[in-house]
Motif scaffolding. Structure first.
Motif, PDB file in Angstrom:
ATOM      1  N   ARG A 108      78.673-102.202  23.274  1.00 34.24           N
ATOM      2  CA  ARG A 108      78.617-103.926  23.686  1.00 34.24           C
ATOM      3  C   ARG A 108      79.829-104.602  22.819  1.00 34.24           C
ATOM      4  O   ARG A 108      80.096-105.639  23.121  1.00 34.24           O
ATOM      5  CB  ARG A 108      77.051-104.543  23.135  1.00 34.24           C
ATOM      6  N   GLY A 109      80.429-104.059  21.820  1.00 36.43           N
ATOM      7  CA  GLY A 109      81.551-104.914  21.147  1.00 36.43           C
ATOM      8  C   GLY A 109      81.008-105.983  20.318  1.00 36.43           C
ATOM      9  O   GLY A 109      81.989-106.977  19.792  1.00 36.43           O
ATOM     10  N   THR A 110      79.919-106.115  20.118  1.00 39.62           N
ATOM     11  CA  THR A 110      79.338-107.244  19.164  1.00 39.62           C
ATOM     12  C   THR A 110      79.156-106.718  17.742  1.00 39.62           C
ATOM     13  O   THR A 110      78.847-105.573  17.564  1.00 39.62           O
ATOM     14  CB  THR A 110      78.042-107.726  19.762  1.00 39.62           C
ATOM     15  N   PRO A 111      79.096-107.779  16.974  1.00 40.22           N
ATOM     16  CA  PRO A 111      78.841-107.660  15.554  1.00 40.22           C
ATOM     17  C   PRO A 111      77.499-107.058  15.189  1.00 40.22           C
ATOM     18  O   PRO A 111      76.624-107.220  15.967  1.00 40.22           O
ATOM     19  CB  PRO A 111      79.214-108.822  14.785  1.00 40.22           C
ATOM     20  N   ASP A 112      77.343-106.324  13.942  1.00 36.53           N
ATOM     21  CA  ASP A 112      76.104-106.024  13.541  1.00 36.53           C
ATOM     22  C   ASP A 112      75.266-107.203  13.081  1.00 36.53           C
ATOM     23  O   ASP A 112      75.663-108.067  12.401  1.00 36.53           O
ATOM     24  CB  ASP A 112      76.158-105.057  12.374  1.00 36.53           C
TER      25      ASP A 112
END
Length: 470
Positions: A112-116
């Motif tokens: 997804r390319g999203t931050p943790d």
């Protein structure tokens, strides 16, 4: 009247191809799809079949198919043929659909390319300090609250005439392109690069001119060649480039600025920089605005560092251009919520929040190094990366996706990130540039532990092709 044939059977509707050009053919097919006469999942005739029926060259039909594919109406399934694309996720642009992950659960989603979310600063303390009422004194008030404007100006990577706040990096890129690009213009982009940029250019009717990236970002040689096509803009990511994780050095940024300055009509080119990873990048601030202050629009997003749902990014650049963006925005959303701006200001000045972002930056660096080292030890030639993503070469994209899914791991297909396979300026040969072979994007930022176990699964998928022709 010409009958469109589907797998040997005549389609119930006849289409009149009055203009046997790529645009005319694409228009007829688009009307049939939009009217429902060509249903989702319908297999289209092959390029050669339709070319023979229409008495045109296969290249003409191929161009029509490419145009329909770019608009998201049809999709290619390799040797199986071209099909009318299902209408699911129609609210997403075509390449964004290619990035979208299914909703079915997997053991580890690295797509997804999203931050943790566990590394984002807590919002509770900031929320408790925000006024209980969301007020604004005037619809025509300054769109950026003074305190946030001052903090942004102090942290900006170069001198800039003005800074405004918008609803995220893509909002900033879209609004800047709207002011700079007209139908038929050319825009230099990175390849591989961020798919929504290409979707935006398609919507504007602009032509993407791809340039390869290496370990320091866009290559000066590739940019020099691209500038011969007289683009109106250059769109790049100076740090933690998505998908490769490449970050520019100061030397590379200066070299790119020098190339632009020496180009024909150099002063007409606008550089749009998407610093989407901002405060979680381990690389230092860098911008071509240091050398081209009158031509650079720099965008800094706080999504990766403080949370995608805050939807806040800052835009800095020449006053005339940024003011035009602000004026047009006043006729739409007007301004970014001043309550959200106040929350961001608190997060950017509160010591605990600053410490949380610093820890996130350290964690992402550690995760990148651990997984990258593990992959290289297993023979997968990935380059060191910054930010949350890593670009991994594989023998077969489809095979890798299938094998990883079977192992309960999801990554992003590499195809949507490529501007034009086979038409990209040469890179440095380190595997970042698209010069043959397949890739997948791995969101390393979500690998919290067990880097060796994840590397085992990734390396196996990267180096093998499953039976059955994948």
């Amino acid at each position: 009247m010409t009958a469109i044939r589907l797998e040997g059977a005549e389609l119930i509707a006849l289409a009149e191809f009055g203009e046997p050009t790529p645009r005319g053919i694409a228009g007829v097919i688009a009307r049939l799809v939009n009217s429902g006469e060509l249903a989702a999942g319908t297999r289209l005739p092959t390029v050669r079949e339709l070319a023979s029926e229409l008495g045109v060259s296969p290249a003409t039909v191929s161009q029509a198919w490419q145009a329909l594919s770019r608009t998201g109406l049809i999709e290619s399934r390799g040797r199986a043929g071209s099909f009318v694309r299902p209408l699911s996720q129609g609210w997403l642009a075509p390449r964004m659909r290619g990035m979208a992950a299914p909703n079915d659960p997997v053991r580890l989603d690295l797509s997804r390319g999203t931050p943790d979310p566990l590394l984002l600063p807590a919002l509770g303390p900031a929320l408790s300090r925000v006024s209980a009422r969301a007020e604004t004194g005037s619809y025509q008030a300054e769109p950026v609250i003074p305190g946030l404007a001052a903090v942004l100006a102090d942290s900006w990577p170069s001198e800039t005439e003005t800074i405004m706040v918008v609803d995220g990096a893509l909002d900033a890129i879209s609004r800047t392109l709207d002011e700079v690009v007209r139908y038929g213009d050319r825009v230099v982009v990175e390849s591989p690069g961020f798919p929504p940029f290409l979707d935006l250019l398609d919507l504007l009717g602009a032509e993407a001119v791809p340039v390869a990236v290496d370990e320091a970002g866009m290559t000066p040689e590739g940019l020099a060649r691209a500038l011969h096509q007289q683009p109106v803009a250059v769109l790049l990511q100076p740090r933690a480039q998505n998908p490769t994780g490449a970050s520019m050095t100061v030397g590379r940024a200066e070299a790119l600025a020098r190339v632009i300055r020496s180009a024909e009509r150099a002063g007409d080119v606008v550089v749009i920089e998407d610093d989407h990873s901002g405060m979680i990048s381990t690389a230092g601030d860098v911008t071509l605005g240091t050398w081209l202050p009158e031509q650079v629009v720099h965008v800094r997003s706080f999504s990766k560092s403080h949370g995608p749902d805050l939807r806040i990014a800052a835009v800095g650049g020449p006053r005339d251009l940024v003011d035009r963006i602000a004026a047009r925005r006043m006729l739409g959303p007007g301004w970014t919520s001043r309550m959200l701006q106040t929350i961001l200001l608190d997060l950017l000045t509160d010591g605990t929040s600053l410490d949380a972002v610093a820890e996130a930056r350290r964690q992402y660096f550690t995760r990148q190094r651990a997984l990258g080292d593990a992959l290289r030890a297993r023979g997968v030639p990935v380059a060191p990366a910054d930010g949350v993503n890593l670009w991994m070469p594989v023998l077969s994209e489809r095979s890798a996706l299938v094998q990883l899914a079977a192992a309960g791991v999801r990554v992003a297909a590499g195809t949507p990130f490529l501007a034009a396979a086979g038409n990209v300026g040469n890179g440095s040969g380190n595997g970042r540039a698209r010069s043959g072979g397949d890739y997948v994007r791995v969101t390393v930022g979500m690998v919290r532990d067990d880097a060796d176990e994840v590397a085992d699964a990734l390396a196996t998928a990267a180096q093998h092709v499953v039976a059955g022709g994948y």
